[in-house]
Design a protein around this motif. Sequence first.
Motif, PDB file in Angstrom:
ATOM      1  N   GLY A 158       0.652  -1.163   0.019  1.00 43.52           N
ATOM      2  CA  GLY A 158       0.051   0.115  -0.010  1.00 43.52           C
ATOM      3  C   GLY A 158       0.843   1.447   0.161  1.00 43.52           C
ATOM      4  N   LEU A 159       2.041   1.323   0.551  1.00 46.24           N
ATOM      5  CA  LEU A 159       2.724   2.356   0.621  1.00 46.24           C
ATOM      6  C   LEU A 159       3.411   2.580  -0.566  1.00 46.24           C
ATOM      7  CD1 LEU A 159       4.643   1.981   4.323  1.00 46.24           C
ATOM      8  CD2 LEU A 159       3.033   3.897   3.552  1.00 46.24           C
ATOM      9  N   TYR A 160       3.911   1.632  -1.055  1.00 43.39           N
ATOM     10  CA  TYR A 160       4.746   1.503  -2.574  1.00 43.39           C
ATOM     11  C   TYR A 160       3.803   1.840  -3.442  1.00 43.39           C
ATOM     12  CZ  TYR A 160       7.577   0.311  -6.260  1.00 43.39           C
ATOM     13  OH  TYR A 160       8.524   0.502  -7.200  1.00 43.39           O
ATOM     14  N   HIS A 161       2.364   1.324  -3.517  1.00 40.87           N
ATOM     15  CA  HIS A 161       1.809   1.487  -4.940  1.00 40.87           C
ATOM     16  C   HIS A 161       1.003   2.841  -4.604  1.00 40.87           C
ATOM     17  CE1 HIS A 161       3.339  -2.024  -6.748  1.00 40.87           C
ATOM     18  NE2 HIS A 161       3.108  -2.690  -5.755  1.00 40.87           N
ATOM     19  N   GLY A 162       0.313   2.886  -3.268  1.00 40.33           N
ATOM     20  CA  GLY A 162      -0.655   4.058  -3.067  1.00 40.33           C
ATOM     21  C   GLY A 162       0.141   5.380  -2.561  1.00 40.33           C
ATOM     22  N   VAL A 163       0.782   5.384  -1.543  1.00 36.93           N
ATOM     23  CA  VAL A 163       1.328   6.508  -1.024  1.00 36.93           C
ATOM     24  C   VAL A 163       2.524   7.216  -2.155  1.00 36.93           C
ATOM     25  CG1 VAL A 163       2.623   7.763   0.715  1.00 36.93           C
ATOM     26  CG2 VAL A 163       0.804   6.006   1.117  1.00 36.93           C
ATOM     27  N   LEU A 164       3.374   6.290  -2.537  1.00 32.81           N
ATOM     28  CA  LEU A 164       4.639   6.624  -3.359  1.00 32.81           C
ATOM     29  C   LEU A 164       3.874   6.642  -4.931  1.00 32.81           C
ATOM     30  CD1 LEU A 164       7.443   4.542  -1.863  1.00 32.81           C
ATOM     31  CD2 LEU A 164       6.977   6.724  -1.307  1.00 32.81           C
TER      32      LEU A 164
END
Length: 166
Positions: A158-164
Amino acid sequence: MTALARTIATFFGVGLLKPAPGTWGSFAALPVAWGLHVLGGFPLFALATLAVFALGWWATAVATRGTDDHDPSEIVIDEVAGQWIALWALSWPATRHGIDITALWPGWIAAFALFRLFDITKWGPVGWADRRGDALGVMLDDIVAGAFAAIGVVVLAGLYHGVLGL
């Protein structure tokens, strides 16, 4: 101990490898997980995980009956079950979206590393399960560690694909 229980408990002898048999057990679980996923997607992988849990519980009970050590290092079937739970975070979306599971290779690394971290540190509920001192506790601590690792994989994705946005 019966030969069948020993074979299951050591995951066909992988638990006899030194050093760090638990890490070897987790590592050996990866190609088998890949094969199960390729053969039947998440449904087969989930059923195999449940079967390994049940067989592991039985084999661990048989292997430790009459001994003082409730969790000998050569018993690694618990690592297999826990590592597979960690990989559910990859198998489910790969099956659901028709993605080649090998394309999710960063998740494989995260699942392995996070599972080993939680299994070794015995943080929180992982330690509680381990302190049961019986065959179910041997299996449960790795199931809980696997669940934490799966949650970690989802959060990192989620951090990699969503936030970043990558």
